[in-house]
Every structure is written in C-alpha cells, then in structure tokens.
Design an enzyme around this catalytic site. Structure first.
Site, PDB file in Angstrom:
ATOM      1  N   ARG A  88       2.371  12.943   4.969  1.00 45.19           N
ATOM      2  CA  ARG A  88       3.584  12.491   5.633  1.00 45.19           C
ATOM      3  C   ARG A  88       4.418  13.718   6.007  1.00 45.19           C
ATOM      4  NH1 ARG A  88       6.557  10.163   2.049  1.00 45.19           N
ATOM      5  NH2 ARG A  88       5.125   9.555   0.390  1.00 45.19           N
ATOM      6  N   LYS A 232       4.820   2.901   6.198  1.00 43.91           N
ATOM      7  CA  LYS A 232       6.073   3.459   5.719  1.00 43.91           C
ATOM      8  C   LYS A 232       7.145   3.503   6.820  1.00 43.91           C
ATOM      9  CE  LYS A 232       5.087   3.904   1.460  1.00 43.91           C
ATOM     10  NZ  LYS A 232       3.711   3.986   1.130  1.00 43.91           N
ATOM     11  N   SER A 273       3.962   8.819  -5.203  1.00 45.82           N
ATOM     12  CA  SER A 273       2.554   9.068  -4.877  1.00 45.82           C
ATOM     13  C   SER A 273       1.868   9.856  -5.990  1.00 45.82           C
ATOM     14  CB  SER A 273       2.441   9.879  -3.586  1.00 45.82           C
ATOM     15  OG  SER A 273       2.865   9.119  -2.508  1.00 45.82           O
ATOM     16  N   CYS A 275       0.881   8.931  -8.955  1.00 45.55           N
ATOM     17  CA  CYS A 275       1.356   8.687 -10.322  1.00 45.55           C
ATOM     18  C   CYS A 275       0.714   7.445 -10.930  1.00 45.55           C
ATOM     19  CB  CYS A 275       2.866   8.527 -10.337  1.00 45.55           C
ATOM     20  SG  CYS A 275       3.730  10.061 -10.072  1.00 45.55           S
ATOM     21  N   LYS A 277      -0.183   4.498  -9.310  1.00 48.20           N
ATOM     22  CA  LYS A 277       0.225   3.183  -8.791  1.00 48.20           C
ATOM     23  C   LYS A 277      -0.983   2.314  -8.454  1.00 48.20           C
ATOM     24  CE  LYS A 277       3.399   1.588  -5.225  1.00 48.20           C
ATOM     25  NZ  LYS A 277       3.467   2.211  -3.911  1.00 48.20           N
ATOM     26  N   ASP A 292       1.273  -1.371  -2.608  1.00 48.45           N
ATOM     27  CA  ASP A 292       2.185  -0.366  -2.036  1.00 48.45           C
ATOM     28  C   ASP A 292       3.579  -0.857  -1.659  1.00 48.45           C
ATOM     29  OD1 ASP A 292       2.611   2.315  -1.378  1.00 48.45           O
ATOM     30  OD2 ASP A 292       2.086   2.010   0.711  1.00 48.45           O
ATOM     31  N   ASN A 388      -5.300  14.609  -0.302  1.00 47.87           N
ATOM     32  CA  ASN A 388      -4.720  13.343   0.177  1.00 47.87           C
ATOM     33  C   ASN A 388      -5.703  12.590   1.078  1.00 47.87           C
ATOM     34  OD1 ASN A 388      -2.660  11.434   0.315  1.00 47.87           O
ATOM     35  ND2 ASN A 388      -1.738  12.357   2.126  1.00 47.87           N
ATOM     36  N   ARG A 390      -8.140   9.715   2.157  1.00 47.56           N
ATOM     37  CA  ARG A 390      -7.838   8.303   1.922  1.00 47.56           C
ATOM     38  C   ARG A 390      -9.027   7.411   2.247  1.00 47.56           C
ATOM     39  NH1 ARG A 390      -2.202   6.888   0.623  1.00 47.56           N
ATOM     40  NH2 ARG A 390      -1.195   8.889   0.505  1.00 47.56           N
ATOM     41  N   ARG A 421       5.744  10.837 -13.204  1.00 52.77           N
ATOM     42  CA  ARG A 421       4.985  11.825 -13.971  1.00 52.77           C
ATOM     43  C   ARG A 421       5.996  12.557 -14.848  1.00 52.77           C
ATOM     44  NH1 ARG A 421      -0.264  14.117 -12.902  1.00 52.77           N
ATOM     45  NH2 ARG A 421      -0.713  12.526 -11.361  1.00 52.77           N
TER      46      ARG A 421
HETATM   47  C1  OXD Z   1       2.453   7.028   0.102  1.00 60.60           C
HETATM   48  C2  OXD Z   1       1.408   6.104   0.597  1.00 60.60           C
HETATM   49  O1  OXD Z   1       2.406   8.207   0.446  1.00 60.60           O
HETATM   50  O2  OXD Z   1       1.378   4.965   0.157  1.00 60.60           O
HETATM   51  O3  OXD Z   1       3.316   6.584  -0.642  1.00 60.60           O
HETATM   52  O4  OXD Z   1       0.595   6.512   1.430  1.00 60.60           O
HETATM   53 MN    MN Z   2       3.065   4.440  -1.011  1.00 65.41          MN
END
Ligand code: OXD
Ligand code: MN
Length: 633
Positions: A88, A232, A273, A275, A277, A292, A388, A390, A421
C-alpha cells in the site's frame, strides 16, 4: 439519460454494453461512466452483468493481456506488480479535503481542488489502446440492509478479475435499486505498462479518495491494496458514511467459535497487517465469516456484522502444511486462485518464503529472472518471493466457511478482539471491564511492533488505533467517540478483549506456541456465555489456571503447567504504566479532538496499577490476585 451521455455511452460501449447499462435506471451512474470513459479514452469497453460468460471473459482477458499467466495447477494464475509496487502506497494515498477541513496529522490528506485537477490530468487518455472493464459489485451479502452497491471502471483485467473473486456480484442490485442506489465509484487506470505488463510510471502513482462524491481514483499502480477499489479504498468511504449514520466499518475478521452443545459465538477481531489476523480467522475447528473488513450495525438492541467481502487477499508468506492446513490444501488443489509476487519455477510451480521444502535456486519473480542470492540496486538481497506476496481466493474454496457467511441479516457479535505485536506488555488474553474500558484501553491503545519483513527497523512500536489508522477518513478523536457511542441502546454489549500472540520472555523467546490462540478463543466463548469466572487485575480480567488447563487438554491435548500460566499471565506493571504514558502523550499532543473520557479511563487504569504495584511489586503473578473468591468476576 441526458443526450450527450447517451451519445458517449453508445459510442464507447457498443450495442451489448449499452444495453446492459441502460437496464439500470440511474442517471448518476450513466453520467459517471460516460464522464470517465470519455476522459480516459479506452479503445474498447466491456460491461459485465455478472453472467458466467462475462466473468469468464474477464478471467480469460487477464491471461490474454498478459497481466496474469497460467500456473501448473488448474485454475491458478500468477500476477506481478512492478518492483517497488508491492504494498500500500501510504505517501501517495490521500483523502481529498476542502480548504478549512482538518483530519489531524495521522491521516494523509490532499487539497481537494488541486488534487482533482491533478488526477484528471494524470487520467487523461490513460486507457488509450486498452480495454476498460465496467463491473458492478455489492459490499456485503445480496439483499442485505448492510450492503452498499459499487461500480468499478478499470483498465486492468487483473483488478477486475480479483474483484470477481473477492466481492459479491452487484449488477442485479443496481437494476433493482435504480435511482435509489447510493453507490460507491472507483476509477482505476494502470497507466502505461512495460513489456512485463507492469506499471511503468510508479512516480505518477495516485490514490485519491473523494468523500464528497464517493469516488476513489487510483492510477499508475497495480498492487491490490492500491487498486482493488472495493477493499481498503471503499473502506475509507464506508467509515465516513457510517460515521454519519451510526454504524461502524472496521478492519476486522469475523469468525464463529464453536462451543459446547453446537453453540456458535461470533467474534470480530482487529489486528494490524502481519499480526495473525488471517490465521485467527482460519483457526481449525472454528468457522470463518471474513478475514479483513466488517460492517457493524445495531439491530434490535444487538450488534450484527457482515463480511463486506466473499474472498481473501491473503499474505502467502509463511503458509505451510503444519500451521495452515486449510490454506495449504487450497494452494495445492485445483480452483480459481491468483498468486501475486511469488516465485514461479520452470515447471510453472510456485514458491514463497516459508513454504515447505527447499527454496528453488532459480525462477521468475517480481524482480524478473531470479537466482538465489540476487541483489537489488541497493545491494539488498531479493528473496524468492516478496514478503507481501499474496493469494486471492474465494472463501467458498475453504471447508471452514461459516454457514451464515452470506446471511443478509449478518451474525450477532458476542465479542470484539484487538491484538497487535507486543513483546512485553499485554497478557495473551484479557477481558475489559466494560465497553468504554475496552474501546479505550484495547482499541484506542492498540500498538504493534514493526517486523523485519515489513519495515526497516524491527521492534518499533507503532500506534494503530483499532488497526484502522491507515484507513480513517474522519479525525481519530471523532472515530473513537463514534466507537464509544456505538454501545448506546444495546440490550447486551459485546465483550471486548485484547489478545497478544507475541509475548516474549527476557531471552526474547516467545512465551506461547502459535496454536495456543485456539484456547484463548474457546475461553472467550465460555466468558461470553457466562460459563466461567475470571480473575480481576488492574487492567482487566484474565482466565483462571484451572479453566485454561482444562481447555489446553480439550483443545490441544496439551498438559498446561502452572509455571507456563504464571509466566504468560503475570501482570507487568512497569510496562503497562509505560504504555499508558505513551498512549496518553500521543492523544495529548497529536490528536486535537480526543474525547476527555479517554484520559479519565487511562488515568483510572494508571491508579489501579500504582496501587497494585505498592501492594505486590512490579510483576504480579495471577495467584497473588486470586487468593479468594473476591478476586473473581
Ligand atoms: C492489509 C490488507 O494490508 O488486508 O491490511 O491487505
Ligand atoms: Mn487488512
């Protein structure tokens, strides 16, 4: 339709596309589509009505255009973003605000008038020679009061394809709602592409969010977090809309915890991110509603929530057969999956950091041809995949999808969980005393330590209230106040918890196994259903040893010792006091509209900690607090 709109649309869309759009009786939609197609000037336009043929067309276009390539496993494809476009882009993402409006220093903003001129310049003819896709989606389940219709214009078949996996179809909702649709709008152009089909002009990246018109613009980038409008980017629009209408948009997973006698307790969880989820949402034995983004509404005195999405844009790093059996299975089975920024080997297999097995010595990745030890121009080693990297997958491809995942009424929320964290302060799981205490000492006080994988320096604590700081479109103080107010009128407040999967001992070793989190959620289920007591501490309520011992045996078949419990659940007074000071300073010095109650609640917590410190010293083992029934709630 206005005459010139009809003319433009007929010229741009051709017969079939024009027919599909005309069926929707919404002049604002028509004007929006006409304006941006005329301005961005694509060679062709494809309008999707969500029919299987249209979805197939988009999927196949991504391969034909070279934005994706087929992999060895049936249905799997790979996509690459240009080197440096794998995350991002916070710097170039901004909320557009008129002169005189302030959001506070944590929220990136741009002057609306200047930014709109700038973005229109960048978008001019940006789709020249390319095909554009006009797609309709719903943020939320079909036929649900929670759901928001959305239209995406993009010249990236990868973006359109990703969205068909991640979001529910929305064409029918537009047809049904006609003029009444209050929809979000997204315009994305990847701009010029190089011969690897990645963005050439990263320096012209822009991601602008216009709250006034509910439009998000994104250009010269491909990374999903910057381009998949409904993720997002829509979140910022939804936070703003919800703030005016009394509902919440949260960066939260939703999961069903399966308790005794087939009971299911739904919890939501906010984590920054990397951590844990997604791994929490995917805990085996439990069921996933979403990983998310959640909309939370109040209905008949209860909090209900839906997953805005129907798929997962998951981080692939670290996924292995032992810790993530469901994701591992999906990644090794036929089915529709887009992998991005992974390593592709000669036989069209893929590899990523932390995958089972040996790292191949060569392949192709986000940096181009790759061999082990390759360095970038800053002499930094390029790993086989990007940290990162995906994978994009529909949740229905997992066996653990909750049966209520598409329920238009949503699911009732029993508890909210916040986790970051944190190597030295929070115990593994703790309940707040009440709603306001939870919102302030958990949500609004959330911090997370940076990891080597994401940022330069490891272990630096970053302030991230509700794990939502990157997505806020209202000032932080107002956002916290809205969270506090949300409990008004509820018959039963959801309980609020903190969790910490990253607590370490003095030698820097983790105090818990990855799988221990299963137990924390089973305990939360017992608490929500009032089946166990808890020990009062200065900072909240923690589990009793006997309850955890039983749960560890039941859930993990593990003997949980009193020593482990004591090490994990000792209340750390100096660290807890230091945290209060850090948080207080941020709210005092950097956030102008902090609600006063935040300081009151933190001050009371500080006094309780000081009193306990006087009585018991710096580190308080749970046994000291649980000497008789009086310490229980
Ligand atoms: C984030 C995602 O960066 O869900 O939070 O991609
Ligand atoms: Mn996210």
């Amino acid at each position: 339709m206005a005459d010139n709109t009809i003319e433009i649309l007929k010229k741009r869309l051709g017969d079939s596309g024009f027919k599909k759009l005309s069926v929707i009786d919404n002049p604002d939609l028509h004007a929006f589509v006409a304006k941006y197609l005329e301005h961005c000037n694509p060679a062709r336009v494809f309008v999707s009505d969500d029919s299987p043929e249209d979805i197939k067309y988009i999927r196949e276009s991504a391969i034909k255009n070279g934005e994706e390539a087929k992999l060895k496993i049936e249905g799997h494809t790979v996509h690459f973003d240009n080197y440096g476009d794998q995350g991002r882009d916070k710097k170039n993402t901004g909320i557009l605000i008129p002169k005189g409006v302030e959001m506070g220093e944590h929220i990136e903003t741009k002057d609306r008038d200047t930014a709109l001129v700038d973005i229109m310049n960048v978008l001019k003819d940006s789709m020249k020679g390319k095909e554009a896709y006009v797609c309709f989606f719903a943020l939320g389940p079909a036929g649900s009061e929670f759901s928001i219709p959305a239209v995406q214009i993009t010249d990236s078949s990868y973006v359109a394809h990703s969205e068909t996996i991640l979001y529910r179809p929305g064409y029918q909702a537009f047809v049904k709602q006609g003029k009444k649709a209050r929809f979000f709008k997204f315009v994305h152009s990847q701009g010029e592409l190089d011969d690897r089909k990645t963005c050439k002009n990263l320096d012209k990246r822009r991601i602008f969010i216009d709250l006034q018109e509910d439009i998000v613009y994104s250009t010269n980038t491909q990374y999903g977090g910057n381009t998949i409008g409904l993720k997002k980017l829509a979140m910022r629009l939804a936070i703003n809309r919800g703030s005016k209408e009394g509902w919440l948009t949260e960066h939260m997973l939703i999961m069903g915890i399966h308790g005794p006698n087939n009971r299911v307790t739904y919890v939501t969880g906010a984590f920054p991110s990397l951590c844990g989820k997604t791994s929490t949402a995917m805990l085996d034995g439990e069921t996933i509603v979403g990983d998310d983004i959640a909309y939370l509404h109040k209905k008949d005195g209860e909090v209900r929530t839906v997953n805005v999405e129907k798929g997962m844009f998951g981080i692939i790093q670290g996924i292995n057969s032992k810790d993530d059996p469901m994701q591992w299975k999906a990644l090794n089975s036929p089915g529709e999956i887009i992998c991005s920024n992974v390593l592709v080997t000669e036989d069209k297999g893929i590899h990523w950091i932390g995958k089972d097995g040996e790292v191949p010595v060569k392949g192709y990745n986000h940096s181009g041809e790759w061999t082990k030890g390759k360095k970038d121009k800053n002499d930094k080693e390029i790993k086989c995949s990007h940290p990162n990297a995906r994978f994009t997958i529909a949740l229905k491809q997992f066996d653990n999808l909750d049966p209520k995942a598409d329920d238009p009424k949503g699911v009732v929320v029993g508890a909210l969980v916040y986790g970051g964290r944190d190597s030295d302060t929070w115990v593994p799981v703790e309940e707040s005393f009440d709603w306001a205490h939870g919102i302030i000492t958990r949500g609004a006080s959330l911090e997370s330590e940076t990891t080597a994988a994401t940022l330069g320096k490891e272990g630096v604590r970053e302030f991230n209230p509700m794990s939502n700081i990157d997505f806020l479109s209202i000032p932080i103080g107002k956002y916290i106040q809205i969270n506090l107010d949300f409990a008004a009128g509820l018959k039963k407040n959801p309980l609020i918890y903190s969790v910490n999967y990253f607590l370490k001992d003095k030698d820097g070793d983790f105090l818990n196994e990855k799988t221990d989190k299963k137990v924390w959620y089973k305990w939360i289920d017992l608490r929500v259903n009032k089946e166990v007591n808890a020990i009062n501490t200065p900072t909240g309520r923690i589990p009793k040893y006997d309850d955890l011992k039983k749960l560890f045996k039941q859930v993990l078949n593990k003997e949980y010792s009193k020593e482990e419990y004591t090490r994990q659940f000792t209340i750390r007074i100096p660290e807890s006091l230091a945290k209060i000071e850090r948080i207080k300073t941020i709210y005092e010095t950097k956030i102008k509209d902090t609600p006063k109650v935040l300081f009151d609640i933190l001050e009371k917590q500080k006094q309780r900690l000081l009193e306990a410190q006087n009585k018991y010293g710096d580190y308080i083992a749970p046994d000291k607090l649980f000497t008789n029934k009086k310490g229980l709630s």
